[in-house]
Design a protein around this motif. Structure first.
Motif, short mmCIF file in Angstrom:
data_model
loop_
_atom_site.label_atom_id
_atom_site.label_comp_id
_atom_site.label_asym_id
_atom_site.label_seq_id
_atom_site.Cartn_x
_atom_site.Cartn_y
_atom_site.Cartn_z
N LEU A 40 0.83 -1.20 0.00
CA LEU A 40 0.00 0.00 0.00
C LEU A 40 0.87 1.26 0.00
CD1 LEU A 40 -2.75 -1.15 2.49
CD2 LEU A 40 -3.12 -0.55 0.08
N ALA A 41 1.95 1.24 0.78
CA ALA A 41 2.86 2.39 0.81
C ALA A 41 3.53 2.60 -0.55
CB ALA A 41 3.90 2.22 1.91
N LYS B 199 3.23 5.89 -2.90
CA LYS B 199 4.43 6.58 -3.39
C LYS B 199 4.41 6.68 -4.91
CE LYS B 199 9.44 6.40 -3.08
NZ LYS B 199 10.60 5.69 -2.56
N ASP B 200 3.98 5.62 -5.58
CA ASP B 200 3.89 5.62 -7.03
C ASP B 200 2.88 6.66 -7.52
OD1 ASP B 200 4.60 4.37 -9.64
OD2 ASP B 200 2.47 3.80 -9.62
N GLU B 201 1.73 6.71 -6.87
CA GLU B 201 0.70 7.69 -7.26
C GLU B 201 1.20 9.11 -7.05
OE1 GLU B 201 -2.64 7.74 -8.63
OE2 GLU B 201 -1.71 5.88 -9.26
N GLY C 109 2.28 12.73 -9.71
CA GLY C 109 1.75 14.08 -9.55
C GLY C 109 0.38 14.15 -8.90
N SER C 110 -0.12 13.04 -8.38
CA SER C 110 -1.42 13.05 -7.71
C SER C 110 -1.30 13.76 -6.37
CB SER C 110 -1.90 11.62 -7.46
OG SER C 110 -2.15 10.96 -8.68
N ARG D 170 4.23 -4.98 -4.65
CA ARG D 170 5.42 -5.32 -3.88
C ARG D 170 6.34 -6.25 -4.66
NH1 ARG D 170 7.25 -9.14 -0.74
NH2 ARG D 170 8.63 -8.58 0.95
N MET D 171 5.77 -7.15 -5.41
CA MET D 171 6.57 -8.10 -6.21
C MET D 171 7.33 -7.40 -7.32
SD MET D 171 4.02 -11.42 -6.38
CE MET D 171 4.40 -11.64 -8.09
N TYR D 172 6.71 -6.38 -7.92
CA TYR D 172 7.32 -5.72 -9.08
C TYR D 172 8.29 -4.61 -8.72
CZ TYR D 172 4.42 -8.40 -12.19
OH TYR D 172 3.85 -9.43 -12.88
N LEU D 173 8.21 -4.06 -7.52
CA LEU D 173 9.11 -2.95 -7.17
C LEU D 173 10.10 -3.34 -6.12
CD1 LEU D 173 6.71 0.09 -7.17
CD2 LEU D 173 8.32 -0.59 -8.92
#
Length: 72
Positions: A36-37, A41-43, A47-48, A69-72
């Motif tokens: 979730l964090a 952070k991605d959002e 620029g959100s 979580r798996m992809y980052l």
């Protein structure tokens, strides 16, 4: 992290963990919170605003934090 986003992470952590599909995180609750964090952070990186990021987290599919979580 912004207080609005932290409250959203906490709220959605509880929502997802107690959802029928949240059982996949039992024993790995830290993965859910970390996912979730990362999503927040991605959002924010796109620029959100904090309010828009919190709204995004409110609609997230229960599987998405684990996948993120798996992809980052």
């Amino acid at each position: 992290m912004n207080e609005t986003i932290q409250r959203s992470i906490d709220r959605n952590f509880e929502r997802i963990l107690h959802d029928g599909r949240g059982a996949a995180y039992v024993g790995h609750e830290d993965w859910l919170r970390e996912g979730l964090a990362l999503m927040a952070k991605d959002e924010l990186g796109k620029g959100s605003s904090p309010a828009d990021t919190a709204a995004f987290l409110d609609t997230v599919d229960p599987a998405a934090p684990g996948i993120m979580r798996m992809y980052l």
